[in-house]
Design an enzyme around this catalytic site. Structure first.
Site, PDB file in Angstrom:
ATOM      1  N   LYS A   8       0.810  -1.213   0.000  1.00 37.30           N
ATOM      2  CA  LYS A   8       0.000   0.000   0.000  1.00 37.30           C
ATOM      3  C   LYS A   8       0.845   1.266   0.000  1.00 37.30           C
ATOM      4  CE  LYS A   8       0.027   0.868   4.686  1.00 37.30           C
ATOM      5  NZ  LYS A   8      -0.455   1.022   6.000  1.00 37.30           N
ATOM      6  N   THR A   9       1.970   1.231   0.693  1.00 35.09           N
ATOM      7  CA  THR A   9       2.786   2.447   0.715  1.00 35.09           C
ATOM      8  C   THR A   9       3.294   2.758  -0.681  1.00 35.09           C
ATOM      9  OG1 THR A   9       3.476   1.793   2.918  1.00 35.09           O
ATOM     10  CG2 THR A   9       4.647   3.603   1.919  1.00 35.09           C
ATOM     11  N   ASP A  17      -3.605   7.659   5.305  1.00 30.15           N
ATOM     12  CA  ASP A  17      -3.133   6.289   5.492  1.00 30.15           C
ATOM     13  C   ASP A  17      -3.729   5.726   6.789  1.00 30.15           C
ATOM     14  OD1 ASP A  17      -1.781   4.007   5.043  1.00 30.15           O
ATOM     15  OD2 ASP A  17       0.199   4.759   5.589  1.00 30.15           O
ATOM     16  N   GLU A  18      -3.764   4.413   6.929  1.00 36.86           N
ATOM     17  CA  GLU A  18      -4.264   3.766   8.145  1.00 36.86           C
ATOM     18  C   GLU A  18      -5.634   4.321   8.542  1.00 36.86           C
ATOM     19  OE1 GLU A  18      -2.660   1.262   9.138  1.00 36.86           O
ATOM     20  OE2 GLU A  18      -0.492   1.600   9.189  1.00 36.86           O
ATOM     21  N   GLN A  55      -6.922  -4.789  10.387  1.00 30.70           N
ATOM     22  CA  GLN A  55      -5.769  -4.362  11.167  1.00 30.70           C
ATOM     23  C   GLN A  55      -6.109  -3.231  12.123  1.00 30.70           C
ATOM     24  OE1 GLN A  55      -1.780  -4.351   9.224  1.00 30.70           O
ATOM     25  NE2 GLN A  55      -2.951  -4.746   7.371  1.00 30.70           N
ATOM     26  N   ARG A  58       3.197 -10.072  10.078  1.00 36.12           N
ATOM     27  CA  ARG A  58       4.484  -9.355  10.031  1.00 36.12           C
ATOM     28  C   ARG A  58       5.591 -10.246   9.488  1.00 36.12           C
ATOM     29  NH1 ARG A  58       2.685  -5.235   9.236  1.00 36.12           N
ATOM     30  NH2 ARG A  58       0.777  -6.429   9.138  1.00 36.12           N
TER      31      ARG A  58
END
Length: 812
Positions: A52-53, A240-241, A297, A655
């Site tokens: 996504k980044t 973001d997030e 998340q 992760r």
DNA sequence: AAGCTTTTGATTTTT
DNA sequence: TCAAAAGCTT
């Protein structure tokens, strides 16, 4: 898009060739769509590890390269400064210098920038200070005491939590009072304290963290012409997030993306509020909004994050485009399958399945220790095995649910001479001496801030206690001056001569520092002024002297920390030659720990599951996978608690790139009591064939566990028949009501106290005996002084590294 | 006001 | 267990 300010550049890309062809290189179709889609609203549902980044930065780059936006028209918001820094860096790589004009920042720093500019509109000054949670707790504590509210069960912590929650919902004392049940005296008191708290903040010219967002929303709503300035400026907003946004942050985004109505070509023209007819066509349509998030998340509901912001995005922004990124570029299929299976147990979620084309990879390794130390020993051994296999320490991480779990891990890691670094933990800027030093700076920058004054007035000790402080406060109130100004009239305070002298001296030091750091208007302070002023404050106030005179060993470290802060100020001056004292304070208040991440090179990273979000490692150890830990006991009572815990577990799993270890202990010492632990329910949600148990809960249970792991370490592969098949039938969970007598058998084999072998001399060939591992032969000794490490080949436990100074060993 | 002893009570965390 | 906060003494 009908962007009226679309710049036209002469000599732009030749017709036909896409200016952003290279930006799309290596992207899958969904990612391409997320980069190239143009419209009012775009939701990118980005599963863990889906790149996504990369998508976000390329989207920004594509807007710039296509000349669809000037850098200054872009506002990109992240949650942490670290994320913001990374994003800026990556955008810079794509578009070069033009990244500089963009606002890539956190919600909080974006709001500070706006508030500093507009504070005077509503009763604050540009030099407002920012209260962190410790500051506001101190203030609330005082108010709770004043109102004697503890009698009604209102603890400072409870009040602080409630106020924060309300502010995140954009409520204030008045609006809350309208809905509260005021016949309840506790409620009435709370409303009073809330009101007082807000008034105190205003009086101190300060905002708390929640206010930074909330008051900006208030500002935009109360002064539409101010809001319009920012609506005109920011034409592309990216968040973001998004799953972690709370209501106030959501409202802020909403305000910023509203269309501009009316002909206010001179935004500040009338100063007052302008009323427009409802049917007036918008002069400028709302900014385009891109949000990226993953509701799976969302792990911050406990601090106000509202998962609905993302799940109802399409309703909030009609016509929004949704792009789903499901291909994972991080983990092996086994890890992803486990993650999918676990998160699939959460109901009420949009189904999403991560997949990869890198293949199955290794099985997930499970291990059950007898005690937490046993578990830690397994982790340490495995870390060493991986290291010998060529994996760098920095590519391994150990996660846990609660900070207290790190202790046992640390003990063992130290013994095993594994270099590690704890991420998060106590922060530099939360240390008492640093907060003191900053309070001195604040006292200079914002004399209205009484909190800062109260903090420093008796630090170092000047013989000024509660009584004197209240005397000064009363004097200030009577004379209608600030606490700070009252110090200048020490003689009129009616305090003893000794105290008078102390106050006068403090006042003089503050004045001297102000002359250095706050030059007369029109002049510019030299860049070094903050560091110089800070040194003056620390030296002339006697703060440093007091630490030097102290016999407390910790005070030496405190002195070093202060030097470090001065160095930070110097560094800041180097990076921001124009930076003022206020800029420095803002940065320090909003920036947690600058580059924690980079320091981890060459060490294993230890952190909580929460801290792990957004990071990735080749090998991940998820420890303490037990009931009451994850899911945490306290979460059971909270609505949505268990589901959030599952997401947390999911975050931990995802992760891992190549190897994932899930470990637990049969007994765990908590709060001094040793208790039996049960395997987490989440373990049962992972399909059996994805896991390989080195030692399953069944093994440990059936054996009764009198042996420490160290003695049967080589027994290893429990496979085949019997206990190793955890998951086939429902787990043979140990019973909680096991008689206490049994527990003693599990008692930690490893004493908590660190022993000291002094300067025991060991060399290759020496034989030693270790409390846990038995006898062995030293292969080699490396390192120096206190850090000498013996590489020992044990007769039964295999090869180990031991820190000679503290290992429980004797020379034979 | 400061130093000592006793009591309490204990997720997760960024800004 | 263990650290912080509250209570008590000097």
């Amino acid at each position: 898009m009908s962007d009226p300010i679309k710049p036209v550049i002469v000599g732009a890309t030749p017709a036909g060739a896409r200016p952003d062809e290279d930006l799309l290189e290596g992207l899958n179709p969904q990612q391409r769509e997320a980069v190239t889609y143009r419209g009012q609203a775009l939701l990118i549902v980005a599963g863990a590890g889906s790149g996504k980044t990369s998508v976000l930065t390329r989207r920004i780059a594509s807007l710039l390269r296509g000349r669809e936006a000037w850098p200054s028209q872009i506002l990109a918001i992240t949650f942490t400064n670290k994320a913001a820094g990374e994003m800026r860096e990556r955008v810079e790589q794509l578009v070069g210098d033009s990244a500089r004009g963009m606002w890539i920042s956190t919600f909080h720093s974006a709001c500070v920038r706006i508030l500093r500019r507009e504070a005077e509109q509503f009763g604050f000054t540009k030099s407002f200070t920012i209260y962190d949670s410790g500051d506001s707790r101190a203030l609330i504590k005082r108010l709770v005491k004043q109102h004697e509210a503890d009698a009604y069960g209102l603890t400072p912590a409870a009040v602080q939590g409630k106020i924060s929650k309300l502010k995140n919902e954009l409520a204030d004392a008045e609006s809350y009072a309208r809905t509260a049940n005021l016949s309840d005296p506790a409620e009435r008191l709370f409303v009073e304290i809330f009101g007082d708290y807000q008034r105190e903040l205003q009086k101190a010219n300060a905002f708390d963290f929640d206010d930074l967002i909330g008051q900006t929303v208030f500002l935009f709503r109360a002064f539409p012409h101010v809001a319009d300035v920012y609506r005109r400026r920011f034409r592309h907003i990216l968040v973001d997030e998004y799953q972690d946004t709370n209501h106030a942050q959501y409202a802020l985004i909403h305000e910023l993306t509203r269309p501009v109505v009316g002909a206010a070509s001179e935004p500040y023209a009338s100063g007052g509020m302008m009323i427009f007819e409802a049917d007036q066509a918008p002069e400028l349509e709302g900014a385009s909004l891109t949000v990226v998030g993953d509701s799976d998340q969302s792990i911050y509901a406990f601090r106000g994050a509202d998962i609905r912001n993302i799940s109802e995005f399409e309703r909030d922004f009609p016509g929004a485009k949704v792009v789903l990124l499901e291909q994972n570029y991080r983990s092996t299929q086994n890890i992803l399958s486990a993650a999918n299976a676990v998160i699939g147990h959460n109901f009420d979620r949009k189904d999403k399945k991560l997949w990869t084309d890198v293949g199955e990879g290794e099985k997930i390794v499970g291990f059950t220790g007898y005690s937490q130390h046993d578990e830690a020993q397994f982790v340490a051994d495995e870390v060493e095995t991986l290291r010998r296999g060529g994996l760098d320490y920095s590519q391994m991480a150990i996660f846990y649910r609660t900070n207290s779990q790190s202790r046992a891990l640390e003990e063992i890691l130290i013994r095993a001479a594994v270099p590690y670094k704890i991420m998060g933990g106590t922060k530099f800027y939360e240390r008492a001496e640093i907060k003191d030093a900053l309070a001195y700076l604040i006292a200079v920058a914002n004399p209205a801030d009484e909190m800062a004054m109260r903090r420093i007035i008796n630090r170092p000790r000047r013989g000024i206690g509660d009584v004197t402080i209240e005397t000064i406060a009363r004097y200030a109130a009577d004379e209608q001056i600030t606490f700070r100004d009252a110090l200048a009239n020490a003689t009129s305070l009616g305090v003893g001569p000794k105290i008078q002298t102390a106050i006068t001296h403090l006042d003089a030091v503050l004045v001297e520092a102000a002359e250095i750091m706050l030059p007369a208007s029109g002049e510019v302070a030299p860049p070094t002024s903050v560091a110089d002023g800070l040194n003056v404050l620390l030296n002339k106030s006697g703060y440093r002297d007091a630490l030097r005179a102290s016999k407390d060993a910790q005070d030496e470290a405190r002195l070093e920390n202060l030097d470090e802060l001065v160095a930070v100020a110097r560094e800041f001056a180097r990076n921001n030659p124009e930076g003022t004292l206020l800029d420095f304070l803002t940065e320090v208040s909003l920036v947690a720990d600058a580059d924690d991440l980079d320091d981890a090179s060459g060490s294993v990273s230890l952190m909580t599951l929460h801290t792990a979000k957004g990071l990735e490692y080749d090998a991940v150890f998820l420890t303490g996978v037990e009931e009451d830990l994850i899911p945490h006991r306290i979460s059971a009572g909270e609505p949505g608690g268990p589901q959030e815990e599952r997401r947390l577990f999911y975050v931990g799993i995802t992760r891992a790139r190549k190897r994932l270890y899930l470990s637990l202990a049969m007994t765990r010492a908590q709060f001094g009591e040793v208790s039996v632990a049960m395997p987490s329910r989440f373990l049962q949600e992972i399909p059996v064939d994805l896991m390989h148990w080195r030692q399953s809960p069944g093994d440990v249970n059936s054996r009764g566990g009198t042996q420490s792991r160290a003695l049967n370490a080589r027994r290893g592969f429990s496979g085949g028949s019997g206990g190793g098949r955890y998951g086939d039938d429902l787990v043979p969970l140990p019973r909680r009501e096991k008689p206490a007598g049994d527990l003693s058998q599990f008692a930690n084999r490893i004493p908590a106290k660190v022993r000291d072998n002094g300067d025991m001399v060991l060399g290759p060939g020496d034989r030693i005996r270790h409390d846990d591992f038995g006898e062995g032969r030293v292969d080699a000794v490396t390192g120096e002084g206190a850090k000498r490490v013996a590489h020992v080949r044990f007769d039964s436990a295999g090869a180990k590294k031991l820190l000679i100074k503290i290992a429980p060993i004797e020379k034979l």
